[in-house]
Design an enzyme around this catalytic site. Structure first.
Site, short mmCIF file in Angstrom:
data_model
loop_
_atom_site.label_atom_id
_atom_site.label_comp_id
_atom_site.label_asym_id
_atom_site.label_seq_id
_atom_site.Cartn_x
_atom_site.Cartn_y
_atom_site.Cartn_z
N ALA B 70 0.88 -1.17 0.00
CA ALA B 70 0.00 0.00 0.00
C ALA B 70 0.92 1.22 0.00
O ALA B 70 0.98 1.98 0.96
CB ALA B 70 -0.91 0.00 1.22
N GLY B 72 0.69 3.74 -1.97
CA GLY B 72 -0.12 4.95 -2.05
C GLY B 72 0.35 5.90 -3.13
O GLY B 72 0.27 7.13 -3.00
N LEU B 73 0.87 5.30 -4.21
CA LEU B 73 1.25 6.09 -5.40
C LEU B 73 2.26 7.19 -5.09
O LEU B 73 2.24 8.26 -5.69
CB LEU B 73 0.00 6.71 -6.06
N ASN B 127 -3.23 3.66 -15.16
CA ASN B 127 -3.44 2.91 -13.93
C ASN B 127 -4.82 3.26 -13.37
O ASN B 127 -4.96 4.17 -12.57
CB ASN B 127 -2.33 3.27 -12.95
N CYS B 130 -7.04 2.14 -9.10
CA CYS B 130 -6.83 2.74 -7.80
C CYS B 130 -8.05 3.51 -7.33
O CYS B 130 -8.18 4.70 -7.55
CB CYS B 130 -5.64 3.69 -7.90
N LYS B 165 -4.47 -0.43 -17.85
CA LYS B 165 -4.12 -1.51 -16.91
C LYS B 165 -5.34 -1.95 -16.13
O LYS B 165 -5.93 -1.19 -15.36
CB LYS B 165 -3.04 -1.00 -15.94
N ASN B 192 -3.26 -5.83 -12.43
CA ASN B 192 -2.81 -5.11 -11.26
C ASN B 192 -3.04 -5.99 -10.03
O ASN B 192 -3.42 -7.15 -10.18
CB ASN B 192 -3.58 -3.78 -11.14
N GLY B 265 7.12 -7.78 -11.86
CA GLY B 265 7.02 -6.83 -10.77
C GLY B 265 7.78 -7.27 -9.53
O GLY B 265 8.99 -7.11 -9.43
C1 LIG Z 1 5.47 -2.25 -4.41
C2 LIG Z 1 4.59 -2.21 -5.62
C3 LIG Z 1 4.27 -1.00 -6.20
C4 LIG Z 1 3.45 -0.92 -7.32
N1 LIG Z 1 3.18 0.27 -7.89
C5 LIG Z 1 2.41 0.34 -9.02
C6 LIG Z 1 2.15 1.58 -9.68
O1 LIG Z 1 2.65 2.62 -9.28
N2 LIG Z 1 1.36 1.57 -10.77
C7 LIG Z 1 0.80 0.42 -11.25
O2 LIG Z 1 0.08 0.46 -12.24
N3 LIG Z 1 1.04 -0.77 -10.67
C8 LIG Z 1 1.83 -0.84 -9.57
N4 LIG Z 1 2.09 -2.06 -8.99
C9 LIG Z 1 1.51 -3.27 -9.58
C10 LIG Z 1 2.53 -3.98 -10.47
O3 LIG Z 1 2.92 -3.16 -11.55
C11 LIG Z 1 1.95 -5.29 -11.02
O4 LIG Z 1 0.81 -5.03 -11.80
C12 LIG Z 1 1.55 -6.26 -9.92
O5 LIG Z 1 2.44 -6.17 -8.83
C13 LIG Z 1 1.50 -7.71 -10.39
O6 LIG Z 1 2.74 -8.15 -10.88
P1 LIG Z 1 3.83 -8.94 -9.97
O7 LIG Z 1 3.09 -10.05 -9.30
O8 LIG Z 1 4.87 -9.38 -10.91
O9 LIG Z 1 4.32 -7.95 -8.96
C14 LIG Z 1 2.91 -2.12 -7.87
C15 LIG Z 1 3.25 -3.35 -7.28
C16 LIG Z 1 4.08 -3.41 -6.17
C17 LIG Z 1 4.39 -4.76 -5.59
#
Ligand SMILES: Cc1cc2nc3c(=O)[nH]c(=O)nc-3n(C[C@H](O)[C@H](O)[C@H](O)COP(=O)(O)O)c2cc1C
Ligand SMILES: Cc1cc2nc3c(=O)[nH]c(=O)nc-3n(C[C@H](O)[C@H](O)[C@H](O)COP(=O)(O)OP(=O)(O)OC[C@H]3O[C@@H](n4cnc5c(N)ncnc54)[C@H](O)[C@@H]3O)c2cc1C
Ligand SMILES: Cc1cc2nc3c(=O)[nH]c(=O)nc-3n(C[C@H](O)[C@H](O)[C@H](O)COP(=O)(O)OP(=O)(O)OC[C@H]3O[C@@H](n4cnc5c(N)ncnc54)[C@H](O)[C@@H]3O)c2cc1C
Ligand SMILES: Cc1cc2nc3c(=O)[nH]c(=O)nc-3n(C[C@H](O)[C@H](O)[C@H](O)COP(=O)(O)O)c2cc1C
Ligand code: FES
Ligand code: FES
Lengths: 256, 313, 313, 256
Positions: B70, B72-73, B127, B130, B165, B192, B265
């Site tokens: 979390a 929070g962007l 994105n 959210c 997304k 996501n 990710g």
């Molecule tokens: C710490 C963290 C921060 C993330 N921040 C963003 C973000 O800023 N924008 C977004 O679209 N997705 C964000 N994600 C989601 C990832 O881009 C991805 O869609 C999601 O984690 C699934 O992939 P993974 O299982 O390989 O992590 C974030 C994920 C994590 C774990």
């Protein structure tokens, strides 16, 4: 900073749930600052998933070995505690910025305050300070006698006091109780331990040079994921990352 | 012939593997570990109009084969991203996919308009997952009409192709995807995180300061695969797949499901070299499986098979 | 005082731990391993009007910290359950919760009417999480109005309290729960499995013959916790929580989230003694945590805390 | 049937990716039928989650030991292959119904046909048949020479033929090719191996007494989850569970 499969050369329980592990590998050549940490992967499996951040406790460049002391509590550290000498662990590091040795000048006195599992990084710190000709006084706080460790090893570097919350060992109470009654003067303070302890020290010595090592839950450990940020005083958006800007900060630099 | 090269709207990728948004910052940290030029592309951290500090800590918690976040962007805001991060990234010959976030439609449009002008930004990733309940709570990611409207508005201003997304926290992901495709999106990225939570047994408090967070990592892989499998059969725009990818085999599984490229990710946190390692391993895996080119893998599970029927349990 | 005893509509439980439906058959196999009398209750395998063979095999596939299943509601049918399974179970002093499934509303009503008459059936659990696309495809588990209608019809005929089992594959679980509560349900059970899929890298074929299946096990625990946390704050009927429970600590986490009892599914396959083990460990854990009675744990995470806000990533 | 942490007393690679593991524990006292299997948990962690079904290959009641032979291929068996003597594994068993020894009478001849990783359970079967005074002929099929194993150990019980798909060892082709050319007569056939092999044998000997051991992906392994069912001929709803009704069935009893 890189990853390496380091070899466990020694692994021992030194107090209740407290383990000391010695790792050998080329990565040791990059380890310099006390207070830096490594990020350890305890299994090749997907669970537990994340690495565990653990501080360097002792760096032995000649032998290409480093020592870490940790508390086996959750899933990851418990798994780590089951590993035997000869096995490998995947280590990412060294990470972060440690305690500044240069803050204490030769001939000055440094006060080192450690609480619980915050004690280990002070060991390498004491070693380097003493080597430089800085006098050290050490105050260690633990919950009880059975989880206390390394107090005798610290005593070889300088006066060492122990406090336990239940009074089972040393002074009954907190490190601050020891400091109030026993510590007369010092030039620089270095501390690592639970946040309430760090806060108390920060408030107690507003005019001293104080360095605090912080803990925060981490994702990447290298500054990319924004998991471990803390606030900077008087700003809505400014921040520091514990993993890459810290874990050691000068008192006042970040909001505890 | 480069067996890994793929062409997607706006993106000529030397290989189909890129770090996922939010798991790679703006690349600076990983650049200390390896040459970013090996990457197919980079999805940068979500950018909002104004700088954001994000949520209080703890911001991450571990779960079985997964993690919750979390954050929070948190990000330095559009201006700083445009002036510092993107120019810095321009030293690499890697297309950037800019992840765009906001609290209102106007926010998104504003960020998209500007960031799509950066020379190394070759595509946007909206994105919409959210639901910032604090500010109006428009469910961009869960109501097809709202997502379509947002897509349309962003398409109007963007100078580069727009990928949307998808959030997995919906009853009908196909319906979302179709609405977004109809609104003009050039591609989809999915998935996501799934909304989850952990509670500390000792304190009875949620581990995350924000209480709930987004679940990522291997644990969600079967959900991502299923959703990509469903959506890829229903739309004709390409999909960049993500959700728990850790290995070259995982990449192939995502392609079989219907992805045309993938993002990694959480795995970056476990092995910072995971992206270059996967890229290096893919050619041998293609040999083993008997494919000349990775794009032959896209949708293979359903191009061969019948329809989906599920009667749980 | 029995610190583990809980009272729920229709159910006086000596402890709040029971095997989840479909993971314990009709109890015969586990009865060879331990005395079923230790269990708080037993949720028996879904029963349909007619015997069902279910889906082709393979019916299970492993995933990171989880598993997929597509059993397809195989069961011997109402008649045999009434004549053989329930009478056999009556030798135990354990309340039975009968899991009711069907392809049409009439099916559900018919099964509910009869099975609720069995003397040891103390409650029904409506399995509305099965969108059997083949037969009409009414989305019982994903459209609030449909779920409410079904609940109402079953309530009219049932001789025992009715619990409705929520599907996690929805955008808004709170809306579903509220509609079902308003329709007269006596309780909720949650969560059923998440729809997922795995594809074999060698063959490019889905591993499950049914292609997709339901994801269960530790991987889904954070999703279950989040949903129970949300729903328990929005309804006043009790929740029997499930989804990845493996230990006494997990049970407490579900209680903190808002559950008043729990069911253990997949974990029975990994450790057939998991239910008796958890029951045996709970009192010591309550001591450690400082609770006199387990019901003090229900909802503790939100009774102490503030509202939920999530702004992903 | 119960669970026990059994101790690894021996663990060895005997062919490419093929491992032989010997386990000691009280559970051995309950192991009787060749063709029964055990359900093994390869890790204490949640991943890989499920147990792995593996057949008993040799039961040594005197020593309270049993031997299992398995192919290390996926995540679970690979983890298992990394365990060392002295470590424990969590075993649920013995499970299922094995090959009926009583089907072959003293003085009769049994044909044992094994394919690949279906070979192991035939070892205990051969042992018990020979002990009873049944003559055995053994036909083993493997992909290539490098994954072949135990052919010499089988030879001590009776005439043993090997077929490999690539011809690198024994007859080139399938077990049925060996049977066509070399086997003249037998009274009972016992087989374990890939489904196509079992189907071919079932069709080849419609009038013989044939017992086949099946494989299916499993959840519980004890009959509770309906993961492993197979159909019964001429019925829409009748079924058998491989784990608890099988894994050995008489030919014709279930639909292959
Ligand atoms: C710490 C963290 C921060 C993330 N921040 C963003 C973000 O800023 N924008 C977004 O679209 N997705 C964000 N994600 C989601 C990832 O881009 C991805 O869609 C999601 O984690 C699934 O992939 P993974 O299982 O390989 O992590 C974030 C994920 C994590 C774990
Ligand atoms: C910079 C730094 C240095 C540290 N140095 C040491 C040390 O030298 N010795 C030592 O024993 N401990 C140290 N810690 C704390 C140590 O990282 C945690 O105790 C450990 O991660 C807990 O893992 P677990 O498997 O026991 O717990 P689990 O409960 O299984 O952990 C679950 C998740 O929470 C995280 N987590 C849990 N507690 C903490 C914590 N206190 N701080 C950060 N993350 C946490 C884990 O890393 C993991 O991601 C340090 C922490 C930081 C941030
Ligand atoms: C009754 C029975 C007896 C068996 N006896 C033996 C034996 O003696 N030696 C041996 O090497 N193998 C045997 N097998 C096959 C063995 O169970 C699988 O090879 C093994 O489970 C694969 O696990 P993995 O970790 O290598 O593969 P993964 O791919 O990680 O397995 C993933 C999941 O699929 C299941 N699975 C994968 N392949 C099979 C398969 N062929 N059959 C059943 N489940 C499978 C696993 O159990 C696991 O749940 C037997 C199978 C059964 C049903
Ligand atoms: C093999 C299997 C069969 C299941 N069968 C049923 C069923 O018949 N009816 C039902 O309502 N849920 C069924 N479920 C779902 C479980 O009851 C439970 O809701 C879900 O698995 C989550 O709990 P767990 O993670 O503890 O397994 C089944 C789950 C599994 C794994
Ligand atoms: S842990 Fe990722 S930024 Fe510090
Ligand atoms: S594996 Fe569960 S019934 Fe056979």
């Amino acid at each position: 900073m890189k990853t390496e499969k380091m070899t466990i050369v020694h692994h021992e329980r030194i107090a209740k749930n407290i383990y000391q592990i010695r790792l050998a590998g080329a990565l040791v050549a990059e380890m310099n600052e006390p207070g830096q940490f490594v990020h350890i992967k305890v299994t090749e499996q997907a669970n537990p998933l994340l690495r565990r951040p653990l501080s360097l406790c002792d760096i032995n460049k000649e032998a290409d070995e480093c020592t870490i002391i940790y508390r086996a509590e959750g899933a990851g550290t418990t798994l780590l505690s089951q590993k035997r000498p000869g096995e490998m662990v995947d280590v990412l590091g060294p990470l972060g910025n440690g305690f500044p040795i240069e803050a204490a000048k030769t001939g000055q006195r440094a006060l080192l305050v450690g609480g619980g599992i915050g004690v280990p990084p002070l060991y390498e710190l004491a070693k380097q300070l003493v080597k430089k000709g800085v006098s050290v006084t050490i105050v260690l706080g633990f919950q009880t006698k059975e989880v206390a460790f390394y107090e005798r090893k610290f005593a070889s570097f300088g006066e060492t006091y122990v406090a336990t919350v239940d009074g089972s060992y040393g002074t009954k109470g907190f490190v601050t109780d020891v400091i109030d009654t026993r510590i007369t003067s010092f030039d620089v303070l270095y501390a690592c331990g639970p946040k309430p302890m760090l806060k108390a020290l920060e408030q107690k010595f507003p005019n001293k040079e104080v360095y605090l090592s912080l803990e925060e839950r981490m994702g990447c450990g290298i500054g990319a994921c924004f998991a471990c940020v803390c606030r900077v005083p008087d700003s809505e958006t400014a921040y520091k990352k514990v993993c890459s800007d810290g874990p050691v900060f000068k008192a006042g630099e970040v909001v505890l | 012939m480069n067996r890994l090269a793929v062409e997607l709207p706006g993106l000529s990728l030397k290989n189909p593997v890129m770090p996922a948004s939010g798991c790679f910052g703006f690349g600076r940290e990983y650049a200390k570990l390896y040459d970013l030029n090996v990457l197919g592309a980079i999805m940068i951290k979500a950018t909002t109009l104004e700088p954001r500090f994000g949520n209080p800590t703890p911001r991450v918690a571990e779960t079985p084969s997964g993690m919750l976040n979390a954050i929070g962007l948190q990000n330095p805001g559009l201006e700083k991203v445009m002036e510092e991060e993107l120019p810095w990234l321009a030293q690499y010959d890697v297309p950037i996919i800019a992840n765009v976030a906001g609290s209102t439609m106007e926010d998104y449009v504003e960020v998209a308009k500007h960031i799509s002008k950066a020379p190394n930004v070759h595509a946007l990733e909206l994105n919409i997952s959210c639901p910032n309940v604090k500010k109006g709570g428009i469910a961009f990611g869960t109501v097809p009409e709202v997502a379509a409207e947002l897509t349309k508005l962003v398409k109007e201003v963007s100078e580069v192709p727009v990928y949307v997304k998808l959030s997995p926290n919906v009853t009908n992901i196909v319906e979302m995807a179709k609405a977004i495709e109809a609104a003009g999106a050039d591609g989809l990225t999915m998935i996501n995180t799934l909304l989850g939570m952990r509670i500390d047994v000792k304190t009875a408090e949620p581990i995350l300061a924000n209480r709930t967070g987004g679940l990522s990592g291997p644990a969600i892989k079967p959900i991502a695969i299923r959703m990509i499998y469903e959506v890829s059969q229903a739309v004709s725009i390409p999909i960049i797949g993500m959700g728990g990818i850790q290995s070259a085999e995982d990449v192939i599984e995502f392609f079989y499901a219907g992805a045309s490229a993938v993002a990694v990710g959480t795995a970056n946190f476990i092995d910072p070299f995971v992206c270059p390692n996967i890229i290096a391993e893919l050619p041998a895996l293609l040999d083993e499986l008997g494919f000349d080119h990775i794009s032959e893998c896209t949708g293979r599970s359903w191009k061969k098979g019948g329809p989906t029927v599920y009667c749980g349990a």
